[in-house]
Scaffold this motif. Structure first.
Motif, mmCIF file in Angstrom:
data_model
loop_
_atom_site.group_PDB
_atom_site.id
_atom_site.type_symbol
_atom_site.label_atom_id
_atom_site.label_comp_id
_atom_site.label_asym_id
_atom_site.label_seq_id
_atom_site.Cartn_x
_atom_site.Cartn_y
_atom_site.Cartn_z
ATOM 1 N N HIS A 231 19.327 9.728 7.849
ATOM 2 C CA HIS A 231 19.389 8.593 8.789
ATOM 3 C C HIS A 231 20.373 7.674 8.558
ATOM 4 C CE1 HIS A 231 16.127 6.567 11.321
ATOM 5 N NE2 HIS A 231 16.580 5.472 10.994
ATOM 6 N N GLY A 232 21.480 8.145 8.058
ATOM 7 C CA GLY A 232 22.846 7.474 7.618
ATOM 8 C C GLY A 232 22.681 6.594 6.412
ATOM 9 N N GLN A 233 21.827 6.780 5.321
ATOM 10 C CA GLN A 233 21.792 6.068 4.222
ATOM 11 C C GLN A 233 21.965 6.936 3.081
ATOM 12 O OE1 GLN A 233 22.325 2.987 4.692
ATOM 13 N NE2 GLN A 233 21.522 2.596 6.634
ATOM 14 N N PRO A 234 23.258 7.775 2.887
ATOM 15 C CA PRO A 234 23.034 8.573 1.773
ATOM 16 C C PRO A 234 23.207 7.820 0.338
ATOM 17 C CG PRO A 234 25.279 8.677 3.258
ATOM 18 C CD PRO A 234 24.343 7.900 3.829
ATOM 19 N N ALA A 235 24.101 6.778 0.464
ATOM 20 C CA ALA A 235 24.343 5.981 -0.908
ATOM 21 C C ALA A 235 22.972 5.356 -1.435
ATOM 22 C CB ALA A 235 25.122 4.683 -0.386
ATOM 23 N N ALA A 236 21.756 4.970 -0.355
ATOM 24 C CA ALA A 236 20.717 4.505 -0.976
ATOM 25 C C ALA A 236 19.783 5.774 -1.358
ATOM 26 C CB ALA A 236 19.742 3.995 0.129
ATOM 27 N N ALA A 237 19.901 6.900 -0.825
ATOM 28 C CA ALA A 237 19.250 8.377 -1.122
ATOM 29 C C ALA A 237 19.702 8.605 -2.403
ATOM 30 C CB ALA A 237 19.699 8.969 -0.262
ATOM 31 N N LEU A 238 21.017 8.257 -2.884
ATOM 32 C CA LEU A 238 21.571 8.691 -4.416
ATOM 33 C C LEU A 238 20.887 7.680 -5.388
ATOM 34 C CD1 LEU A 238 25.076 9.870 -3.750
ATOM 35 C CD2 LEU A 238 23.151 11.129 -4.554
ATOM 36 N N LEU A 239 20.996 6.235 -4.892
ATOM 37 C CA LEU A 239 20.804 5.228 -5.871
ATOM 38 C C LEU A 239 19.214 5.302 -6.420
ATOM 39 C CD1 LEU A 239 22.639 2.246 -4.256
ATOM 40 C CD2 LEU A 239 22.938 3.162 -6.978
ATOM 41 N N LEU A 240 18.183 5.501 -5.193
ATOM 42 C CA LEU A 240 17.008 5.597 -5.551
ATOM 43 C C LEU A 240 16.494 6.456 -6.925
ATOM 44 C CD1 LEU A 240 15.302 4.981 -2.502
ATOM 45 C CD2 LEU A 240 15.492 3.436 -4.176
ATOM 46 N N PRO A 241 16.995 7.713 -6.913
ATOM 47 C CA PRO A 241 16.452 8.662 -8.101
ATOM 48 C C PRO A 241 17.610 8.671 -8.945
ATOM 49 C CG PRO A 241 17.318 9.893 -6.246
ATOM 50 C CD PRO A 241 17.579 8.496 -5.829
ATOM 51 N N ALA A 242 18.673 7.550 -9.244
ATOM 52 C CA ALA A 242 19.626 7.924 -10.100
ATOM 53 C C ALA A 242 19.385 8.111 -11.414
ATOM 54 C CB ALA A 242 20.737 6.649 -9.770
ATOM 55 N N TYR A 243 18.561 7.275 -11.912
ATOM 56 C CA TYR A 243 18.117 7.590 -13.385
ATOM 57 C C TYR A 243 17.661 9.042 -13.685
ATOM 58 C CZ TYR A 243 15.348 7.853 -17.747
ATOM 59 O OH TYR A 243 15.166 8.353 -19.041
ATOM 60 N N TYR A 244 16.622 9.724 -12.786
ATOM 61 C CA TYR A 244 16.109 10.892 -12.861
ATOM 62 C C TYR A 244 17.411 11.944 -12.879
ATOM 63 C CZ TYR A 244 11.048 11.012 -13.359
ATOM 64 O OH TYR A 244 9.731 10.774 -13.789
ATOM 65 N N LEU A 245 18.230 11.757 -11.799
ATOM 66 C CA LEU A 245 19.265 12.574 -11.579
ATOM 67 C C LEU A 245 20.133 12.385 -12.858
ATOM 68 C CD1 LEU A 245 20.252 11.800 -7.974
ATOM 69 C CD2 LEU A 245 19.305 13.899 -8.746
ATOM 70 N N ALA A 246 20.645 11.574 -13.387
ATOM 71 C CA ALA A 246 21.640 11.259 -14.355
ATOM 72 C C ALA A 246 21.031 12.120 -15.619
ATOM 73 C CB ALA A 246 22.036 9.933 -14.772
ATOM 74 N N ASP A 247 19.820 11.463 -16.040
ATOM 75 C CA ASP A 247 19.181 12.031 -17.275
ATOM 76 C C ASP A 247 18.939 13.460 -17.296
ATOM 77 O OD1 ASP A 247 17.602 12.703 -19.840
ATOM 78 O OD2 ASP A 247 16.637 10.827 -19.622
ATOM 79 N N ALA A 248 18.443 14.090 -16.294
ATOM 80 C CA ALA A 248 18.119 15.407 -16.065
ATOM 81 C C ALA A 248 19.553 16.202 -15.982
ATOM 82 C CB ALA A 248 17.339 15.684 -15.013
ATOM 83 N N THR A 249 20.370 15.823 -15.267
ATOM 84 C CA THR A 249 21.726 16.779 -14.945
ATOM 85 C C THR A 249 22.683 16.509 -16.266
ATOM 86 O OG1 THR A 249 21.359 15.972 -12.762
ATOM 87 C CG2 THR A 249 23.592 16.770 -13.489
ATOM 88 N N ILE A 250 22.917 15.408 -17.074
ATOM 89 C CA ILE A 250 23.543 15.210 -18.007
ATOM 90 C C ILE A 250 23.155 16.339 -19.156
ATOM 91 C CG2 ILE A 250 24.401 13.675 -19.670
ATOM 92 C CD1 ILE A 250 24.644 11.493 -17.783
ATOM 93 N N THR A 251 21.675 15.920 -19.450
ATOM 94 C CA THR A 251 21.063 16.906 -20.390
ATOM 95 C C THR A 251 21.200 18.443 -20.129
ATOM 96 O OG1 THR A 251 19.308 15.059 -20.687
ATOM 97 C CG2 THR A 251 18.719 17.488 -21.490
ATOM 98 N N LEU A 252 21.298 18.892 -18.736
ATOM 99 C CA LEU A 252 21.185 20.207 -18.614
ATOM 100 C C LEU A 252 22.733 20.598 -18.970
ATOM 101 C CD1 LEU A 252 20.567 22.784 -17.081
ATOM 102 C CD2 LEU A 252 21.633 21.791 -14.873
ATOM 103 N N PHE A 253 23.851 19.845 -18.519
ATOM 104 C CA PHE A 253 25.155 20.374 -18.928
ATOM 105 C C PHE A 253 25.416 20.398 -20.313
ATOM 106 C CE2 PHE A 253 26.167 19.217 -14.112
ATOM 107 C CZ PHE A 253 26.468 20.500 -13.932
ATOM 108 N N ARG A 254 24.711 19.545 -21.008
ATOM 109 C CA ARG A 254 25.082 19.186 -22.448
ATOM 110 C C ARG A 254 24.616 20.449 -23.067
ATOM 111 N NH1 ARG A 254 23.774 13.453 -24.685
ATOM 112 N NH2 ARG A 254 24.383 14.269 -26.620
ATOM 113 N N ARG A 255 23.584 21.117 -22.632
ATOM 114 C CA ARG A 255 22.595 22.343 -23.077
ATOM 115 C C ARG A 255 23.404 23.591 -22.956
ATOM 116 N NH1 ARG A 255 16.783 23.334 -22.640
ATOM 117 N NH2 ARG A 255 17.096 23.834 -24.844
#
Length: 335
Positions: A231-255
């Motif tokens: 709908h033309g709001q990619p920034a909002a789509a990234l911000l809303l789940p940002a905590y889950y994305l960061a915690d899970a993705t950083i943890t994955l790459f560290r492992r």
């Protein structure tokens, strides 16, 4: 935004909450008998606890969303409904008898691909890319999102603290005309269903979502966020789940960097380390909920401002807020 629409949305939330609570309450004895999660070294719980209440959450979400969609004369994609049911069944089977990782991934990939590749050709996030390439990247991101929601569902009320602010923000976007009504109906019903589940999952939890809940919740929320991006709001789509994305993705790459078996169960997510570092469960959940309110406010700001200057600043502010919480979780608390 009209008063009848707001009233209908609140009614949908209330009905979904009631259905979710009733089904959770009535199914708990069966889950206690057939789907008991016993604590192990990687668990955050200390006593055997039934899992599988996701049946209630997903049932309430689909029933209320599809009913509201019919009432508003909009169509929820059939592929999304079928994929949600299939992925829930896969999760339920895994809750009872663990399935091989490859089997789970293949079935999840099929469900995500069915949803993405049946979307209209004009639904684009990056029009500069060939359509097939963009859709392929979205499928990979979707598979990861489905799984990271599952990975992050490891603490009492954690998924509630994530889903309620995010879905409430999505409802608001729909009310101001920035999200499709099929996505609004899903987000609204999911918000209500999570609220109905919350009393049973507060510390110390009487029942868990299980894979039957976390996996399809990841699919439904991922689709709503994708609709927001389309709908033309990619920034909002990234911000809303940002905590889950960061915690899970950083943890994955560290492992991966540590050459660990990243696909196996562990206790190295930031929210898990927080409890090991002296944070109480309510404090972790409170911090996550507060962070998600900040991220939702930033997402709303990017949508309402319409400024090319505000959006990058909001993304940076969101990254700083998430980084602050992750760093806070990773440090021991002073005794």
């Amino acid at each position: 935004m009209t008063a009848p629409v707001i009233v209908a949305a609140l009614l949908a939330v209330a009905i979904a909450a009631l259905i979710s609570a009733l089904v959770t309450w009535t199914s708990r004895p069966l889950l206690q008998r057939y789907a008991l999660a016993r604590p192990n070294a990687r668990s955050s719980h200390r006593v055997p606890t039934p899992q599988g209440a996701g049946i209630a959450v997903i049932s309430a979400t689909l029933v209320v969303a599809m009913t509201w969609a019919v009432w508003t004369n909009v169509a929820i994609p059939p592929a999304l409904v079928i994929a949600t049911v299939v992925i829930a069944l896969v999760g339920f089977a895994d809750d009872i008898v663990p399935l091989p990782v490859l089997v789970r991934l293949v079935l999840q990939a099929g469900c995500v691909a069915a949803v993405v590749f049946t979307a209209p050709d004009d639904a684009r996030v990056l029009p500069a890319l060939p359509l097939a390439l963009e859709r392929g990247l979205i499928v990979l991101a979707g598979i990861w999102f489905v799984n990271l929601v599952n990975f992050m569902d490891g603490l009492d009320l954690m998924t509630v603290a994530e889903m309620v602010p995010v879905t409430a923000a999505l409802l608001l976007f729909g009310l101001i005309g920035e999200l499709s009504w099929p996505a609004v109906s899903i987000a609204t019903a999911l918000c209500g269903a999570m609220l109905g589940f919350a009393p049973f999952n507060k510390p110390v939890a009487k029942v868990f979502l299980g894979d039957v809940g976390s996996l399809p919740i990841g699919l439904l929320l991922g689709w709503c966020l994708l609709e927001l991006a389309w709908h033309g709001q990619p920034a909002a789509a990234l911000l809303l789940p940002a905590y889950y994305l960061a915690d899970a993705t950083i943890t994955l790459f560290r492992r991966i960097a540590r050459r660990e078996q990243f696909w196996s169960a562990h206790r190295s997510h930031f929210y898990q380390r927080a409890t090991d570092n002296g944070f109480t469960v309510p404090r972790v959940i409170g911090d996550v909920f507060a962070l998600n309110l900040v991220l939702a406010a930033l997402a709303i700001l990017t949508v309402r401002s319409g400024s090319m200057t505000v959006t990058p600043l909001a993304l940076v502010a969101g990254a700083v807020a998430v980084g602050f919480v992750l760093r806070r979780f990773s440090r021991p608390q002073a005794s």
